[in-house]
Design a protein around this motif. Sequence first.
Motif, mmCIF file in Angstrom:
data_model
loop_
_atom_site.group_PDB
_atom_site.id
_atom_site.type_symbol
_atom_site.label_atom_id
_atom_site.label_comp_id
_atom_site.label_asym_id
_atom_site.label_seq_id
_atom_site.Cartn_x
_atom_site.Cartn_y
_atom_site.Cartn_z
ATOM 1 N N LYS A 105 0.816 -1.213 0.000
ATOM 2 C CA LYS A 105 0.000 0.000 0.000
ATOM 3 C C LYS A 105 0.846 1.257 0.000
ATOM 4 C CE LYS A 105 -4.103 -1.984 2.189
ATOM 5 N NZ LYS A 105 -5.059 -1.913 3.322
ATOM 6 N N GLY A 106 2.101 1.127 0.373
ATOM 7 C CA GLY A 106 2.992 2.263 0.470
ATOM 8 C C GLY A 106 3.994 2.023 1.573
ATOM 9 N N MET A 107 4.714 3.072 1.945
ATOM 10 C CA MET A 107 5.789 2.928 2.919
ATOM 11 C C MET A 107 5.833 4.127 3.844
ATOM 12 S SD MET A 107 9.830 2.168 2.238
ATOM 13 C CE MET A 107 10.969 1.889 3.601
ATOM 14 N N LEU A 108 6.129 3.859 5.103
ATOM 15 C CA LEU A 108 6.328 4.883 6.120
ATOM 16 C C LEU A 108 7.738 4.723 6.673
ATOM 17 C CD1 LEU A 108 3.026 4.201 8.119
ATOM 18 C CD2 LEU A 108 3.285 5.575 6.054
ATOM 19 N N ILE A 109 8.532 5.778 6.633
ATOM 20 C CA ILE A 109 9.852 5.755 7.260
ATOM 21 C C ILE A 109 9.755 6.582 8.526
ATOM 22 C CG2 ILE A 109 12.316 6.206 7.015
ATOM 23 C CD1 ILE A 109 11.983 6.139 4.020
ATOM 24 N N VAL A 110 9.834 5.912 9.674
ATOM 25 C CA VAL A 110 9.612 6.574 10.952
ATOM 26 C C VAL A 110 10.439 5.910 12.046
ATOM 27 C CG1 VAL A 110 7.494 5.216 11.264
ATOM 28 C CG2 VAL A 110 7.862 7.227 12.667
ATOM 29 N N PRO A 111 11.323 6.643 12.695
ATOM 30 C CA PRO A 111 11.774 7.972 12.322
ATOM 31 C C PRO A 111 12.709 7.896 11.116
ATOM 32 C CG PRO A 111 13.074 7.173 14.159
ATOM 33 C CD PRO A 111 12.031 6.126 13.901
ATOM 34 N N ALA A 112 12.818 9.009 10.402
ATOM 35 C CA ALA A 112 13.699 9.075 9.233
ATOM 36 C C ALA A 112 14.929 9.906 9.578
ATOM 37 C CB ALA A 112 12.975 9.679 8.034
ATOM 38 N N SER A 113 16.082 9.289 9.506
ATOM 39 C CA SER A 113 17.331 10.007 9.741
ATOM 40 C C SER A 113 17.700 10.830 8.509
ATOM 41 C CB SER A 113 18.458 9.016 10.052
ATOM 42 O OG SER A 113 18.706 8.201 8.913
ATOM 43 N N THR A 114 18.608 11.774 8.689
ATOM 44 C CA THR A 114 19.062 12.550 7.537
ATOM 45 C C THR A 114 19.811 11.659 6.554
ATOM 46 O OG1 THR A 114 21.047 13.218 8.779
ATOM 47 C CG2 THR A 114 19.164 14.724 8.797
ATOM 48 N N PRO A 124 2.176 5.715 -1.944
ATOM 49 C CA PRO A 124 2.442 6.715 -0.909
ATOM 50 C C PRO A 124 3.741 6.421 -0.147
ATOM 51 C CG PRO A 124 0.163 5.954 -0.794
ATOM 52 C CD PRO A 124 0.874 5.042 -1.747
ATOM 53 N N LEU A 125 4.546 7.451 0.012
ATOM 54 C CA LEU A 125 5.741 7.377 0.837
ATOM 55 C C LEU A 125 5.674 8.511 1.845
ATOM 56 C CD1 LEU A 125 8.587 6.280 1.561
ATOM 57 C CD2 LEU A 125 9.511 7.890 -0.129
ATOM 58 N N VAL A 126 5.710 8.173 3.139
ATOM 59 C CA VAL A 126 5.688 9.174 4.194
ATOM 60 C C VAL A 126 7.027 9.130 4.917
ATOM 61 C CG1 VAL A 126 4.512 10.004 6.256
ATOM 62 C CG2 VAL A 126 3.201 8.850 4.460
ATOM 63 N N VAL A 127 7.668 10.281 5.017
ATOM 64 C CA VAL A 127 9.001 10.382 5.611
ATOM 65 C C VAL A 127 8.904 11.240 6.866
ATOM 66 C CG1 VAL A 127 11.385 11.105 5.238
ATOM 67 C CG2 VAL A 127 10.058 10.157 3.337
ATOM 68 N N ALA A 128 9.009 10.610 8.027
ATOM 69 C CA ALA A 128 8.900 11.321 9.305
ATOM 70 C C ALA A 128 10.307 11.697 9.767
ATOM 71 C CB ALA A 128 8.191 10.461 10.339
ATOM 72 N N VAL A 129 10.812 12.794 9.229
ATOM 73 C CA VAL A 129 12.197 13.190 9.503
ATOM 74 C C VAL A 129 12.325 13.655 10.947
ATOM 75 C CG1 VAL A 129 11.789 15.532 8.632
ATOM 76 C CG2 VAL A 129 14.116 14.622 8.717
ATOM 77 N N ARG A 130 13.398 13.192 11.612
ATOM 78 C CA ARG A 130 13.625 13.509 13.020
ATOM 79 C C ARG A 130 15.054 14.015 13.159
ATOM 80 N NH1 ARG A 130 15.426 15.284 16.994
ATOM 81 N NH2 ARG A 130 17.073 13.721 16.830
ATOM 82 N N GLU A 131 15.205 15.311 13.034
ATOM 83 C CA GLU A 131 16.520 15.927 13.179
ATOM 84 C C GLU A 131 16.320 17.410 13.419
ATOM 85 O OE1 GLU A 131 19.585 16.111 14.196
ATOM 86 O OE2 GLU A 131 20.199 14.526 12.799
ATOM 87 N N THR A 132 17.247 18.022 14.159
ATOM 88 C CA THR A 132 17.228 19.462 14.340
ATOM 89 C C THR A 132 18.613 19.927 14.769
ATOM 90 O OG1 THR A 132 16.046 21.298 15.411
ATOM 91 C CG2 THR A 132 16.506 19.377 16.787
ATOM 92 N N PRO A 133 19.108 21.040 14.251
ATOM 93 C CA PRO A 133 18.545 21.806 13.143
ATOM 94 C C PRO A 133 18.752 21.087 11.821
ATOM 95 C CG PRO A 133 20.654 22.725 13.784
ATOM 96 C CD PRO A 133 20.362 21.638 14.775
ATOM 97 N N LEU A 134 18.042 21.531 10.797
ATOM 98 C CA LEU A 134 18.192 20.964 9.456
ATOM 99 C C LEU A 134 19.089 21.872 8.628
ATOM 100 C CD1 LEU A 134 14.472 19.980 8.817
ATOM 101 C CD2 LEU A 134 16.362 18.417 9.319
#
Length: 228
Positions: free
Chosen positions: A112-121, A149-159
């Motif tokens: 159905k699609g893919m979720l990347i969670v959490p997504a590293s840089t 569908p591709l959902v990218v839950a990026v987890r980084e700060t600052p970018l």
Amino acid sequence: MNPVKPGETPRTPWIVGVSGASGTPYAAAVLRALLAAGESVDLVVSRASRLTLLDETGISFRDAHWRDDLREWLSRGADGKPDTFAVDLDAVRHWSAGDLAAGPSSGSYPTKGMLIVPASTASVAGVALGLSKDLLQRAASVTLKEGRPLVVAVRETPLNGQTLRHLVTLDDAGASVVPASPAFYAGATHIQDLVDFVAGRVLDAAGVPHRLYRRWQGELGGGSHRAG
């Protein structure tokens, strides 16, 4: 169980890729909610994410014992308390991150699609550049080329600028970029509430129904108390 749509098989899973960024509770919340919604899941846990999981939870994720390790992980709350959630893993299939012959590596494998969670840089860069260095990156590239569908839950700060450009590349390719940014209007009183908000926004982007957080109703002051 959700109905089978045209072109899908009785088991058409969501691929969940867990990368090495901090935020393993986000992945756990997404996985639990997918299973609660009656979805099947194909799980890919990167090598780097196993180090993060060990650091954040004390759990060693092992390919040979993935079911026991996953059950222990998903049963914990975001505060680390064990046996907080009951989980049923019958709808989960695990693929080793180094298995480039796995089902999700091919566009003919129905998902159905893919979720990347959490997504590293690093994972963001790999997918944006089409590197396919491991199964997580390859599955994401396949998801994009097949128009899923591709959902990218990026987890980084600052970018930095380079990562921002990679995120724009993914957006241009059709992915949904969902920063792991908790909100407070839903009346969070516990760390699990903040985690569930991010997980819920990831599932919103994928179109998967859930009840992880209280939605905005257009009335001020609703976040001062928890919804029933």
